[in-house]
Design a protein around this motif. Structure first.
Motif, PDB file in Angstrom:
ATOM      1  N   HIS A  27      67.734  61.703  11.432  1.00 55.99           N
ATOM      2  CA  HIS A  27      68.895  61.656  12.005  1.00 55.99           C
ATOM      3  C   HIS A  27      69.264  60.920  13.110  1.00 55.99           C
ATOM      4  N   PHE A  29      70.760  60.193  16.756  1.00 52.73           N
ATOM      5  CA  PHE A  29      71.680  61.008  17.607  1.00 52.73           C
ATOM      6  C   PHE A  29      72.759  59.935  17.912  1.00 52.73           C
ATOM      7  N   ASN A  33      76.772  64.631  19.486  1.00 54.61           N
ATOM      8  CA  ASN A  33      75.977  65.528  19.249  1.00 54.61           C
ATOM      9  C   ASN A  33      75.529  66.077  20.454  1.00 54.61           C
ATOM     10  N   ASP A  53      75.413  65.156  25.772  1.00 55.79           N
ATOM     11  CA  ASP A  53      76.030  64.601  24.435  1.00 55.79           C
ATOM     12  C   ASP A  53      76.274  63.240  24.510  1.00 55.79           C
ATOM     13  N   ALA A  97      69.302  70.787  19.139  1.00 52.07           N
ATOM     14  CA  ALA A  97      70.348  70.022  18.653  1.00 52.07           C
ATOM     15  C   ALA A  97      71.500  70.722  18.044  1.00 52.07           C
ATOM     16  N   LEU A  99      74.383  68.907  15.828  1.00 54.15           N
ATOM     17  CA  LEU A  99      74.736  67.519  15.361  1.00 54.15           C
ATOM     18  C   LEU A  99      76.277  67.773  15.091  1.00 54.15           C
ATOM     19  N   SER A 100      76.835  68.937  15.137  1.00 59.83           N
ATOM     20  CA  SER A 100      78.334  69.177  14.762  1.00 59.83           C
ATOM     21  C   SER A 100      79.421  68.897  15.941  1.00 59.83           C
TER      22      SER A 100
END
Length: 126
Positions: A27, A29, A33, A53, A97, A99-100
Motif C-alpha cells: 500500500h 500512504f 490515511n 494523516d 493504520a 486506510l479509510s
C-alpha cells in the motif's frame, strides 16, 4: 495484502533519542490515511502516542514536547522521532493504520485501526 513493519527500537539511556520507522508494503500512504504510533508497557493498556494523516498531527500530552511524527510518502514510511526519553517511555511500540479516513478526534483509540505492525521494543534505563 498490506503489512506494516516497525523498526528502530532499542535500549538507550535516559535523555537519549531514538527514531522509529513504520514501513508499509502492499500500500502507498496517501494524505487521507491515518497512521498512528501506540505503545504498551507491561501490565498497562495500549495507549496512543501520536498520529498523522499528511495534514494534521496529533500527540498525547505526555510526549507532545518530546516526540515528532512525520511522514515520507516517497519512502512509504512514517517516523516517530523520540527525544528526551525517560524510563516511562519504556514499552513495545506499535504502528497502526486506518486506510479509510484521515485522523479524527478519536485517533488514540486502538479500535480505530484495522492494520497493525508486530511492534518494536524501546527500553530506557535511568
Amino acid at each position: 495484502q498490506v503489512h506494516l513493519l516497525e523498526s528502530g527500537g532499542g535500549s538507550v539511556q535516559a535523555g537519549e533519542s531514538l527514531r522509529l520507522s513504520c514501513a508499509a508494503s502492499g500500500h502507498t500512504f496517501v494524505n487521507n490515511n491515518c497512521v498512528a504510533w501506540f505503545r504498551q508497557a507491561p501490565g498497562k493498556e495500549r495507549e496512543g502516542v501520536a498520529a498523522a494523516d499528511g495534514t494534521m498531527k496529533y500527540y498525547d500530552h505526555s510526549v507532545a514536547d518530546r516526540f515528532i511524527i512525520s511522514q515520507d510518502n516517497a519512502r512509504n514510511t512514517v517516523y516517530l522521532q523520540m527525544n528526551g526519553l525517560n524510563s516511562e517511555d519504556t514499552a513495545m511500540y506499535y504502528c497502526a493504520a486506518d486506510l479509510s479516513s484521515r485522523c479524527v478526534a478519536g485517533w488514540a483509540s486502538s479500535s480505530m485501526y484495522s492494520l497493525w505492525g508486530q511492534g518494536t521494543q524501546v527500553t530506557v534505563s535511568s
